[in-house]
Design an enzyme around this catalytic site. Structure first.
Site, PDB file in Angstrom:
ATOM      1  CB  THR A 129      -0.893  -0.006   1.264  1.00  0.00           C
ATOM      2  OG1 THR A 129      -1.473   1.274   1.434  1.00  0.00           O
ATOM      3  CG2 THR A 129      -0.100  -0.318   2.534  1.00  0.00           C
ATOM      4  CG  ASP A 130      -1.118   4.974  -1.041  1.00  0.00           C
ATOM      5  OD1 ASP A 130      -1.690   4.345  -0.122  1.00  0.00           O
ATOM      6  OD2 ASP A 130      -1.701   5.850  -1.714  1.00  0.00           O
ATOM      7  CD  GLU A 131      -3.359   3.691   4.561  1.00  0.00           C
ATOM      8  OE1 GLU A 131      -3.089   3.608   5.760  1.00  0.00           O
ATOM      9  OE2 GLU A 131      -4.504   3.780   4.121  1.00  0.00           O
ATOM     10  CE  LYS A 165      -0.049  -4.585   3.133  1.00  0.00           C
ATOM     11  NZ  LYS A 165      -0.467  -5.935   2.614  1.00  0.00           N
TER      12      LYS A 165
END
Ligand code: NAD
Ligand code: DAU
Length: 335
Positions: free
Chosen positions: A123-125, A154
């Site tokens: 994820t971009d998070e 993540k």
């Protein structure tokens, strides 16, 4: 190819399985899924009779079960995760267990079984937050700076995947994608929650000032990106996927849904902000566009209409999901 898809009964995983069997009808898929609250076999009704598809119910933290299912697989596509930021704030434990330990167990088994490609869905998070009103965007060189238990777990899993490549030469690729939306998304995420609340005549909760920015992508375009990475991506590389929308705030997204669904703006309700809420995400998808020729095929407004229509046409699906455990979660989250 013989693919092991983890978490294939969830939102993106089930869209990916339907996409893959349609595009590559000679390939075989084993879907390995624990069927948590987010896993739903209704998502896969369309393919359940397909002889190239099979389901194994199991937990990625269970070594024996993972080893059994990894035999004779050449490609792993690893979606399985606890995926919702708000739930990770309520209780981080399952996030640490599944996202970190589960990924480690899969990596060990993939190594032992000489898997030819381990593709990790991230994820971009993991990159943290960008400031509003800047042109800055995430690239694969952006340092990690996660803020929620979800994104921290993540990030840890991404590091483990890279470490298995650098240390043991496991042939890995990673994709860090932005916010997905589309059919079969569990209605705890902003767009699916908003559409289904409007369909029920309920208000839509907006956290804080509503000026938070996400980078939205229709789920099928994410699946197409994974396809390109599996076929043409370079081992060891990380690809960022997204970059469709240009700085659209949550409030603007909800106003678009209000307009598509012919609702009133007074159905939007400002509620308490999410702790540690990341202000802005934006993806620079130059690498996957230039090296693999990926382009999103759906523009945001059209994809939003398709998504609204899907929820309108499938009330049994979301009404079923919104009963039971979901009610308890909703009460606790929006009390
Ligand atoms: P989801 O929550 O809808 O689905 C997760 C699936 O994983 C479910 O089917 C669940 O049963 C399964 N699962 C959970 N724990 C498991 C375990 N221990 N063993 C086996 N299966 C387990 O998630 P999603 O939105 O489809 O996201 C899929 C992946 O994509 C995740 O890794 C997520 O971090 C990543 N991602 C999501 C988005 C997004 O916008 N939704 C964006 C970028 C990346
Ligand atoms: O960026 C990719 C990530 O997108 C994925 O890695 C995650 O798995 C996925 O859940 C998603 O995370 P977000 O936290 O960005 O998605 P969510 O839909 O929960 O929230 C989107 C934005 O909307 C965020 O700024 C919080 C806000 N929001 C969310 C909900 C559920 C609200 O304002 N009200 C809400 O009720």
């Amino acid at each position: 190819m013989k693919l092991l898809v983890t978490g294939g009964a969830g939102f993106i995983g089930s869209n990916f399985i339907r996409y893959w069997l349609e595009e590559h009808d000679e390939d075989e898929i084993i879907n390995f899924d624990k069927l948590t609250y987010a896993g739903n076999l209704e998502n896969l009704k369309e393919v359940q009779e397909n002889p190239n598809y099979s389901l194994v119910k199991g937990d990625i933290c269970d070594r024996k079960a993972v080893d059994a299912v990894m035999k004779n697989v050449d490609t792993v596509v690893h979606f399985a995760a606890e995926s919702h930021v708000d739930r990770s704030i309520q209780d981080a434990a399952p996030f640490i267990k599944t996202n970190i330990e589960g990924t480690y167990i899969l990596l060990e088994s993939a190594l032992k079984n000489n898997v030819q490609r381990f593709h990790h869905i991230s994820t971009d998070e993991v990159f943290g937050a960008l400031d509003l009103d800047t042109e800055a965007k995430f690239t694969d060189k952006t340092p990690y700076d996660p803020h929620s238990p979800y994104s921290a777990s993540k990030a840890a899993s991404d590091h483990l995947v890279r470490a298995y490549h650098d240390t043991y030469e496991l042939p890995i690729t990673i994709s860090n994608c932005s916010n997905n939306f589309g059919p079969f998304q569990f209605p705890e995420k902003l767009i699916s929650l908003a559409i289904t609340n409007f369909l029920e005549g309920k208000k839509v909760p907006i956290y804080g000032d509503g000026k938070y920015v996400r980078d939205w992508l229709y789920v099928e375009d994410h699946c197409r990106a994974i396809d390109l990475i599996l076929h043409r991506g370079k081992v060891g590389e990380t690809y960022l996927v997204g970059g469709l929308t240009e700085d659209i705030s949550n409030l603007e997204v909800i106003k678009k849904i209000v307009s598509i669904m012919k609702k009133e703006e007074n159905m939007i309700e400002y509620v308490k902000d999410r702790p540690g809420h990341d202000r802005r995400y934006a993806i620079n998808s130059g690498k996957i566009r230039e090296t693999l020729g990926w382009e999103p095929q759906y523009d945001f407004d059209h994809a939003l209409e398709l998504t609204v229509n899907w929820y309108k046409e499938n009330p049994e699906w979301w009404k079923n999901v919104k009963s039971g455990e979901y009610k308890e979660y909703y009460k606790k989250q929006y009390a």
